[in-house]
Scaffold this motif. Structure first.
Motif, short mmCIF file in Angstrom:
data_model
loop_
_atom_site.label_atom_id
_atom_site.label_comp_id
_atom_site.label_asym_id
_atom_site.label_seq_id
_atom_site.Cartn_x
_atom_site.Cartn_y
_atom_site.Cartn_z
N CYS A 128 0.78 -1.02 0.02
CA CYS A 128 0.02 0.19 -0.14
C CYS A 128 0.73 1.33 0.05
CB CYS A 128 -0.92 -0.09 1.15
SG CYS A 128 -2.07 1.41 1.35
N ALA A 129 0.53 2.12 -0.87
CA ALA A 129 1.40 3.35 -1.04
C ALA A 129 0.45 4.70 -0.92
CB ALA A 129 2.06 3.46 -2.49
N ALA A 130 0.90 5.47 -0.06
CA ALA A 130 -0.03 6.66 0.58
C ALA A 130 1.10 8.10 0.67
CB ALA A 130 -0.47 6.40 1.81
N LEU A 131 0.61 9.08 0.41
CA LEU A 131 1.20 10.16 0.47
C LEU A 131 0.25 11.20 1.54
CD1 LEU A 131 2.88 13.00 -0.23
CD2 LEU A 131 1.29 13.30 -2.12
N ALA A 132 0.98 11.50 2.72
CA ALA A 132 0.22 12.33 3.63
C ALA A 132 0.90 13.50 3.67
CB ALA A 132 0.31 11.56 5.02
N VAL A 133 0.09 14.78 3.63
CA VAL A 133 0.67 16.10 3.68
C VAL A 133 0.08 16.54 5.07
CG1 VAL A 133 0.48 18.30 2.88
CG2 VAL A 133 0.42 16.61 1.29
N GLY A 134 1.09 16.54 6.26
CA GLY A 134 0.92 16.95 7.41
C GLY A 134 0.62 16.03 8.27
N LEU A 135 0.64 16.41 9.51
CA LEU A 135 0.57 15.51 10.65
C LEU A 135 -0.92 14.72 10.86
CD1 LEU A 135 1.74 14.47 13.21
CD2 LEU A 135 1.02 16.45 14.55
N GLU A 136 -1.99 15.52 10.78
CA GLU A 136 -3.45 15.06 10.81
C GLU A 136 -3.65 14.20 9.75
OE1 GLU A 136 -5.14 15.30 13.62
OE2 GLU A 136 -3.42 16.59 14.17
N GLU A 137 -3.17 14.29 8.49
CA GLU A 137 -3.22 13.47 7.33
C GLU A 137 -2.73 12.00 7.63
OE1 GLU A 137 -4.27 14.78 3.26
OE2 GLU A 137 -2.42 13.72 2.67
N ALA A 138 -1.30 12.33 8.20
CA ALA A 138 -0.64 10.92 8.47
C ALA A 138 -1.32 10.05 9.57
CB ALA A 138 0.68 11.56 8.64
N LYS A 139 -1.54 10.75 10.57
CA LYS A 139 -2.59 10.17 11.48
C LYS A 139 -3.54 9.44 11.19
CE LYS A 139 -1.39 13.16 15.39
NZ LYS A 139 -2.16 13.93 16.59
N ALA A 140 -4.47 9.94 9.93
CA ALA A 140 -5.37 9.45 9.45
C ALA A 140 -5.53 8.08 8.82
CB ALA A 140 -6.35 10.43 8.62
N VAL A 141 -4.02 8.31 7.84
CA VAL A 141 -3.71 7.15 7.03
C VAL A 141 -3.37 5.94 8.02
CG1 VAL A 141 -1.75 6.61 5.56
CG2 VAL A 141 -2.81 8.46 5.12
N LEU A 142 -2.38 6.21 9.00
CA LEU A 142 -2.09 5.18 10.00
C LEU A 142 -3.16 4.44 10.61
CD1 LEU A 142 1.13 6.57 11.21
CD2 LEU A 142 0.99 4.62 9.67
N ARG A 143 -4.09 5.30 10.98
CA ARG A 143 -5.51 4.86 11.91
C ARG A 143 -6.39 3.90 10.81
NH1 ARG A 143 -6.58 10.35 13.84
NH2 ARG A 143 -5.84 10.28 15.85
N GLU A 144 -6.30 4.37 9.66
CA GLU A 144 -7.15 3.59 8.36
C GLU A 144 -6.56 2.24 8.18
OE1 GLU A 144 -8.87 3.87 3.76
OE2 GLU A 144 -7.93 5.50 4.89
#
Length: 173
Positions: A128-144
């Protein structure tokens, strides 16, 4: 007796005189460190996303280096564009997660073509490959990602193989 040290002067580019210039701020690195501290806190709280802490690591590919250090690292296998964070946990029919992290606006650096290539390569290889811009988006990716079912890695009909080459590391000392 207290002594006051004069601040170190960092000179600007050649021909710019002696005017000091500000040291660059690693916004992305600072935010990513906060993300990892948050993940550790989630682990200590016993949350599902916190379980990813022990299997998440940073690939120290970026940063300012001298030409000699950069050349030595390249000889050792450092490659341009390699993704920032790897989650070594198979979930959602993927082998793991490659997460490219960018600092929050207004400090967001653009995604380099080499980073886009690595994200594509990871996805094409079963990650799975993801781009996260900023802390909140990175948290959301990891939670999902943490919510997805673990991937059954026993997908082969053959028994699990072990390497015949190399030094045996499974035996006690």
């Amino acid at each position: 007796m207290t002594t006051t040290r004069k601040p170190r002067r960092v000179l600007g580019p050649a021909g710019a005189g002696t005017a000091p210039r500000k040291r660059p701020v690693d916004w992305e690195g600072q935010e990513q460190a906060v993300l990892i501290r948050w993940l550790l806190g989630e682990r200590q709280r016993g949350t599902a996303v916190g379980q990813l802490y022990d299997v998440t690591y940073h690939v120290p590919n970026g940063g300012q280096r001298s030409k000699a250090t950069g050349a030595a690292m390249k000889r050792q296998g450092v490659k341009s564009g390699v993704i920032d964070l790897v989650v070594m946990e198979a979930r959602g029919c993927w082998f793991g997660l490659y997460l490219e992290f960018k600092a929050s606006p207004p400090h967001t650096a653009p995604l380099a073509p080499s980073q886009r290539d690595w994200l594509t390569l990871a996805e094409n290889r079963g990650y799975c490959a993801a781009l996260a811009v900023g802390l909140e988006e990175a948290k959301a990716v990891l939670r999902e990602y943490a919510e997805w079912e673990p991937t059954d890695v026993e997908f082969c009909d053959d028994p699990v193989r072990t390497m015949q080459s190399g030094t045996e590391w499974r035996k006690g000392e």
